[in-house]
Design a protein around this motif. Structure first.
Motif, PDB file in Angstrom:
ATOM      1  N   PRO A 199      21.940  45.687   5.294  1.00 43.91           N
ATOM      2  CA  PRO A 199      21.180  46.592   6.224  1.00 43.91           C
ATOM      3  C   PRO A 199      19.813  46.847   5.823  1.00 43.91           C
ATOM      4  O   PRO A 199      19.356  47.010   4.438  1.00 43.91           O
ATOM      5  CB  PRO A 199      21.998  47.830   6.443  1.00 43.91           C
ATOM      6  CG  PRO A 199      22.755  47.918   4.962  1.00 43.91           C
ATOM      7  CD  PRO A 199      23.071  46.574   4.813  1.00 43.91           C
ATOM      8  N   ALA A 200      19.020  47.012   6.659  1.00 43.88           N
ATOM      9  CA  ALA A 200      17.388  47.081   6.129  1.00 43.88           C
ATOM     10  C   ALA A 200      17.313  48.705   5.797  1.00 43.88           C
ATOM     11  O   ALA A 200      16.467  49.216   5.180  1.00 43.88           O
ATOM     12  CB  ALA A 200      16.530  46.921   7.442  1.00 43.88           C
ATOM     13  N   ASP A 212      19.084  62.146   5.986  1.00 48.80           N
ATOM     14  CA  ASP A 212      17.995  61.300   6.100  1.00 48.80           C
ATOM     15  C   ASP A 212      18.348  59.818   6.074  1.00 48.80           C
ATOM     16  O   ASP A 212      19.587  59.309   5.741  1.00 48.80           O
ATOM     17  CB  ASP A 212      17.047  61.542   4.777  1.00 48.80           C
ATOM     18  CG  ASP A 212      17.901  61.207   3.429  1.00 48.80           C
ATOM     19  OD1 ASP A 212      18.601  60.850   3.627  1.00 48.80           O
ATOM     20  OD2 ASP A 212      17.073  61.599   2.544  1.00 48.80           O
ATOM     21  N   THR A 213      17.459  58.947   6.458  1.00 59.23           N
ATOM     22  CA  THR A 213      17.508  57.450   6.545  1.00 59.23           C
ATOM     23  C   THR A 213      16.502  56.873   5.674  1.00 59.23           C
ATOM     24  O   THR A 213      15.368  57.045   5.660  1.00 59.23           O
ATOM     25  CB  THR A 213      17.188  56.976   7.953  1.00 59.23           C
ATOM     26  OG1 THR A 213      18.316  57.480   8.875  1.00 59.23           O
ATOM     27  CG2 THR A 213      17.491  55.506   7.955  1.00 59.23           C
ATOM     28  N   LEU A 214      17.132  55.944   4.612  1.00 60.36           N
ATOM     29  CA  LEU A 214      16.333  55.545   3.537  1.00 60.36           C
ATOM     30  C   LEU A 214      16.062  53.755   3.774  1.00 60.36           C
ATOM     31  O   LEU A 214      17.152  52.848   4.246  1.00 60.36           O
ATOM     32  CB  LEU A 214      16.999  55.753   2.145  1.00 60.36           C
ATOM     33  CG  LEU A 214      17.407  56.945   1.790  1.00 60.36           C
ATOM     34  CD1 LEU A 214      18.459  56.958   0.434  1.00 60.36           C
ATOM     35  CD2 LEU A 214      16.154  57.686   1.325  1.00 60.36           C
ATOM     36  N   SER A 215      14.809  53.478   3.627  1.00 61.62           N
ATOM     37  CA  SER A 215      14.425  52.011   3.713  1.00 61.62           C
ATOM     38  C   SER A 215      14.634  51.095   2.642  1.00 61.62           C
ATOM     39  O   SER A 215      14.346  51.486   1.604  1.00 61.62           O
ATOM     40  CB  SER A 215      13.096  51.986   4.371  1.00 61.62           C
ATOM     41  OG  SER A 215      13.005  52.399   5.589  1.00 61.62           O
ATOM     42  N   ILE A 216      15.615  50.350   2.768  1.00 63.95           N
ATOM     43  CA  ILE A 216      15.829  49.517   1.463  1.00 63.95           C
ATOM     44  C   ILE A 216      14.720  48.567   1.083  1.00 63.95           C
ATOM     45  O   ILE A 216      14.311  47.729   2.147  1.00 63.95           O
ATOM     46  CB  ILE A 216      17.363  48.335   1.741  1.00 63.95           C
ATOM     47  CG1 ILE A 216      18.451  49.571   2.201  1.00 63.95           C
ATOM     48  CG2 ILE A 216      17.771  47.698   0.633  1.00 63.95           C
ATOM     49  CD1 ILE A 216      18.853  50.394   1.369  1.00 63.95           C
ATOM     50  N   ASP A 217      14.351  48.569  -0.101  1.00 64.34           N
ATOM     51  CA  ASP A 217      13.239  47.573  -0.466  1.00 64.34           C
ATOM     52  C   ASP A 217      13.664  46.627  -1.677  1.00 64.34           C
ATOM     53  O   ASP A 217      12.913  45.667  -1.950  1.00 64.34           O
ATOM     54  CB  ASP A 217      11.993  48.567  -0.807  1.00 64.34           C
ATOM     55  CG  ASP A 217      12.259  49.264  -2.149  1.00 64.34           C
ATOM     56  OD1 ASP A 217      13.273  49.041  -2.890  1.00 64.34           O
ATOM     57  OD2 ASP A 217      11.570  50.220  -2.137  1.00 64.34           O
ATOM     58  N   SER A 218      14.994  46.719  -2.121  1.00 70.25           N
ATOM     59  CA  SER A 218      15.170  45.595  -2.939  1.00 70.25           C
ATOM     60  C   SER A 218      16.900  45.741  -3.477  1.00 70.25           C
ATOM     61  O   SER A 218      17.526  46.590  -2.641  1.00 70.25           O
ATOM     62  CB  SER A 218      14.745  45.907  -4.428  1.00 70.25           C
ATOM     63  OG  SER A 218      15.117  47.102  -4.993  1.00 70.25           O
ATOM     64  N   ILE A 271      20.991  38.333  -9.784  1.00 75.28           N
ATOM     65  CA  ILE A 271      19.441  38.188  -9.528  1.00 75.28           C
ATOM     66  C   ILE A 271      18.936  39.274  -8.627  1.00 75.28           C
ATOM     67  O   ILE A 271      19.677  40.208  -7.850  1.00 75.28           O
ATOM     68  CB  ILE A 271      19.557  37.050  -8.384  1.00 75.28           C
ATOM     69  CG1 ILE A 271      20.348  37.172  -7.103  1.00 75.28           C
ATOM     70  CG2 ILE A 271      20.147  35.786  -9.534  1.00 75.28           C
ATOM     71  CD1 ILE A 271      20.048  35.965  -6.338  1.00 75.28           C
ATOM     72  N   GLY A 272      17.535  39.524  -8.869  1.00 76.95           N
ATOM     73  CA  GLY A 272      16.930  40.745  -8.141  1.00 76.95           C
ATOM     74  C   GLY A 272      16.184  40.123  -6.937  1.00 76.95           C
ATOM     75  O   GLY A 272      15.755  39.026  -7.032  1.00 76.95           O
ATOM     76  N   VAL A 273      16.446  40.656  -5.882  1.00 82.50           N
ATOM     77  CA  VAL A 273      15.990  40.548  -4.530  1.00 82.50           C
ATOM     78  C   VAL A 273      14.914  41.225  -3.991  1.00 82.50           C
ATOM     79  O   VAL A 273      15.183  42.601  -3.965  1.00 82.50           O
ATOM     80  CB  VAL A 273      16.761  40.067  -3.654  1.00 82.50           C
ATOM     81  CG1 VAL A 273      16.305  39.694  -2.196  1.00 82.50           C
ATOM     82  CG2 VAL A 273      17.758  38.965  -3.924  1.00 82.50           C
ATOM     83  N   LYS A 274      13.704  41.257  -3.812  1.00 81.44           N
ATOM     84  CA  LYS A 274      12.731  42.179  -3.286  1.00 81.44           C
ATOM     85  C   LYS A 274      12.642  41.762  -1.644  1.00 81.44           C
ATOM     86  O   LYS A 274      12.358  40.577  -1.287  1.00 81.44           O
ATOM     87  CB  LYS A 274      11.197  41.791  -3.637  1.00 81.44           C
ATOM     88  CG  LYS A 274      11.329  42.215  -5.201  1.00 81.44           C
ATOM     89  CD  LYS A 274      11.378  43.812  -5.557  1.00 81.44           C
ATOM     90  CE  LYS A 274      11.400  44.090  -7.076  1.00 81.44           C
ATOM     91  NZ  LYS A 274      11.419  45.614  -7.186  1.00 81.44           N
ATOM     92  N   PHE A 275      12.614  42.838  -0.956  1.00 86.92           N
ATOM     93  CA  PHE A 275      12.505  42.652   0.800  1.00 86.92           C
ATOM     94  C   PHE A 275      10.956  43.022   1.051  1.00 86.92           C
ATOM     95  O   PHE A 275      10.236  43.946   0.527  1.00 86.92           O
ATOM     96  CB  PHE A 275      13.282  43.581   1.371  1.00 86.92           C
ATOM     97  CG  PHE A 275      14.891  43.281   1.172  1.00 86.92           C
ATOM     98  CD1 PHE A 275      15.167  42.111   1.081  1.00 86.92           C
ATOM     99  CD2 PHE A 275      15.636  44.275   0.575  1.00 86.92           C
ATOM    100  CE1 PHE A 275      16.625  41.789   0.732  1.00 86.92           C
ATOM    101  CE2 PHE A 275      17.040  44.071   0.341  1.00 86.92           C
ATOM    102  CZ  PHE A 275      17.575  42.748   0.637  1.00 86.92           C
TER     103      PHE A 275
END
Length: 275
Positions: A199-200, A212-218, A271-275
């Motif tokens: 989910p974003a 609250d709603t948090l935006s996923i960035d990674s 592995i690290g993934v950035k959005f």
């Protein structure tokens, strides 16, 4: 977290569910109790082993964990260390992590039961991730992560993918609690491919009320290779019945002598993934 609940939970459910029916020794013959061990060795966490005795079929007594056994860990044929009992399991020292490419064995001794010795089990190497892509599905508010990694000779069912989700550097969903949507891993030209959807945005709740709603960035994506012993055990349990080593079935997979159980290994690649 001291042990892997995802991998171990199905095994512990079998233990609990098997002991719910009345016992009639006239129908089910008895046998002397022996030891049962479920243990795993991983490259990113200490060794863990659960130990308990067999009980007779339909026996309603508790299958209690055994806390006073000697559980020895061997690596490549040489003694490595004695595991220590903590809470409900035997664990290695925190610094003892599995080494990919090495073979491991457990030997268990207890005054009331025959010695229990596992086969040598190989810890496979982690996968080699050589490609991943990220696409954003705006209407669904989701990220699609497509992963490709080299095939190590395992069956496709031996691979698992999980993710930790972060917002502004804060962990907001971990791989245990998050229900992630993904395709089944499939092998194509010696390459394993897997699609993972995350989910974003994640809503945080307090007392069942959204706050609250948090935006996923990674995300931290974990790709796991599970050794064939675990899947062999799971495949040997009949689909239409709940069972285990109570009493053992002739066709139920075990890689221990002197008793029953499963020693399996897991290699994890992060592995690290950035959005």
């Amino acid at each position: 977290m001291k042990f892997n609940k995802i991998l171990l939970a199905p095994l512990l459910m079998l233990i609990a569910c098997e002991l719910t029916r009345p016992y009639d020794e006239g129908i089910f013959p008895s046998a002397p109790p022996v030891l049962v061990c479920f243990a795993r060795i991983e490259n990113d966490r200490p060794v863990s082993a659960y130990l308990f005795p067999t009980v007779q079929a339909l026996d309603t007594s508790a299958a209690n964990f055994i806390s006073d056994a000697v559980v020895e860990l061997y690596k490549d044929g040489g003694f490595l260390e004695e595991l220590q009992f903590e809470e409900d399991q035997y664990v290695s020292a925190p610094a003892t992590l599995g080494a990919p490419g090495s073979q491991y064995q457990l030997r268990v001794r207890h005054n009331d039961y025959p010695d229990l010795v596992s086969e040598m089990v190989l810890l496979p190497p982690p996968v080699d991730v050589f490609d991943y892509t990220v696409n954003y599905n705006e209407p669904a508010s989701q990220y699609n992560i497509s992963l490709s990694f080299s095939h190590t000779g395992q069956d496709a069912a031996s691979y698992g993918v999980f993710a930790d989700l972060y917002a502004d550097g804060q962990l907001v969903r971990d791989r245990v609690r998050t229900a992630l949507i993904g395709s089944e891993p499939f092998i194509e030209n010696d390459t394993v491919r897997f699609n993972l959807i995350v989910p974003a945005q994640v809503t945080r709740f307090e007392d069942l009320v959204p706050v609250d709603t948090l935006s996923i960035d990674s995300a931290a994506v974990f790709i796991r290779v599970v050794s064939e012993e675990y899947n062999a055990y799971r495949a040997s349990v009949p689909d239409d019945e709940i069972g285990g080593f109570f009493p053992p079935k002739d066709d139920l997979f075990t890689n221990f002598e002197g008793g029953y159980g499963v020693l399996f290994t897991v290699s994890t690649k992060r592995i690290g993934v950035k959005f």
